[in-house]
Design a protein around this motif. Sequence first.
Motif, short mmCIF file in Angstrom:
data_model
loop_
_atom_site.label_atom_id
_atom_site.label_comp_id
_atom_site.label_asym_id
_atom_site.label_seq_id
_atom_site.Cartn_x
_atom_site.Cartn_y
_atom_site.Cartn_z
N TYR A 26 0.83 -1.20 0.00
CA TYR A 26 0.00 0.00 0.00
C TYR A 26 0.86 1.26 0.00
CZ TYR A 26 -3.79 -3.15 1.22
OH TYR A 26 -4.72 -4.17 1.21
N ASP A 27 0.33 2.32 -0.59
CA ASP A 27 0.97 3.62 -0.54
C ASP A 27 0.58 4.25 0.80
OD1 ASP A 27 1.86 6.23 -0.77
OD2 ASP A 27 0.68 6.68 -2.57
N LEU A 28 1.49 4.20 1.76
CA LEU A 28 1.17 4.64 3.11
C LEU A 28 1.03 6.15 3.24
CD1 LEU A 28 3.23 2.08 5.21
CD2 LEU A 28 0.83 2.00 4.53
N SER A 29 1.47 6.89 2.23
CA SER A 29 1.28 8.35 2.29
C SER A 29 -0.20 8.70 2.11
CB SER A 29 2.13 9.05 1.22
OG SER A 29 1.68 8.71 -0.08
N ARG A 30 -0.98 7.77 1.54
CA ARG A 30 -2.41 7.99 1.34
C ARG A 30 -3.25 6.92 2.04
NH1 ARG A 30 -3.59 8.34 -4.74
NH2 ARG A 30 -2.61 6.32 -4.64
N PHE A 31 -2.65 6.14 2.90
CA PHE A 31 -3.33 5.02 3.55
C PHE A 31 -4.21 5.54 4.68
CE2 PHE A 31 -3.58 1.31 6.37
CZ PHE A 31 -3.86 0.30 5.47
N ASP A 32 -5.48 5.11 4.69
CA ASP A 32 -6.42 5.51 5.73
C ASP A 32 -6.55 4.35 6.73
OD1 ASP A 32 -8.69 6.06 7.32
OD2 ASP A 32 -9.66 7.17 5.69
N TYR A 33 -5.89 4.49 7.87
CA TYR A 33 -5.87 3.43 8.87
C TYR A 33 -7.25 3.12 9.44
CZ TYR A 33 -0.81 2.98 8.95
OH TYR A 33 0.49 2.72 8.61
N GLN A 34 -8.15 4.07 9.41
CA GLN A 34 -9.50 3.82 9.92
C GLN A 34 -10.33 3.02 8.90
OE1 GLN A 34 -10.27 4.27 13.11
NE2 GLN A 34 -8.16 4.99 13.28
N LYS A 35 -10.30 3.44 7.66
CA LYS A 35 -11.06 2.73 6.63
C LYS A 35 -10.51 1.33 6.38
CE LYS A 35 -12.87 6.60 4.00
NZ LYS A 35 -12.87 7.32 2.73
N MET A 36 -9.23 1.16 6.58
CA MET A 36 -8.57 -0.12 6.30
C MET A 36 -8.33 -0.94 7.57
SD MET A 36 -8.30 -0.07 3.00
CE MET A 36 -7.00 -1.15 2.48
N ARG A 37 -9.13 -0.68 8.58
CA ARG A 37 -8.94 -1.32 9.89
C ARG A 37 -8.86 -2.85 9.79
NH1 ARG A 37 -13.55 -0.73 14.34
NH2 ARG A 37 -14.50 -2.23 12.93
N ASN A 38 -9.75 -3.47 9.05
CA ASN A 38 -9.74 -4.93 8.98
C ASN A 38 -8.45 -5.48 8.37
OD1 ASN A 38 -12.29 -4.77 10.06
ND2 ASN A 38 -13.35 -5.45 8.22
N ILE A 39 -7.93 -4.79 7.37
CA ILE A 39 -6.66 -5.20 6.76
C ILE A 39 -5.53 -5.09 7.79
CG2 ILE A 39 -4.90 -4.58 5.03
CD1 ILE A 39 -7.33 -5.90 3.77
N VAL A 40 -5.48 -3.97 8.50
CA VAL A 40 -4.43 -3.75 9.49
C VAL A 40 -4.51 -4.81 10.58
CG1 VAL A 40 -3.53 -2.16 11.24
CG2 VAL A 40 -4.29 -1.27 9.02
#
Length: 109
Positions: A26-40
């Motif tokens: 993933y491009d972490l400069s644009r990564f949304d940790y809240q929207k991608m919670r399940n992946i994290v």
Amino acid sequence: MINYVILNEWQEHPDAKIDTSLLWEYDLSRFDYQKMRNIVVQRVIERGWRNDWYAMFNLYGEEGVKDSIRAIPYMNDRDMNFVSIAFEIPLTEMKCYAKKQLHQAHWES
């Protein structure tokens, strides 16, 4: 309460960060940790170190992590059973378990 003593120390590590190598594609400069919670949450369960677990709890709290565990579509048997015991989540409440049961029923019929 988490049934795994080391994980209960997460509040003592407020500066913990998730290792970016867990999200390598993933491009972490644009990564949304809240929207991608399940992946994290899934990546931390599968490959994370203690510090990653602390960071995950700092980001989402215990209930947020539990909600994600219930929603993750795939986990291997070892990880699925570990989180079921550690977080007191019945396997039957986990999407990955339900999918696994459906898949087995299909091949056994």
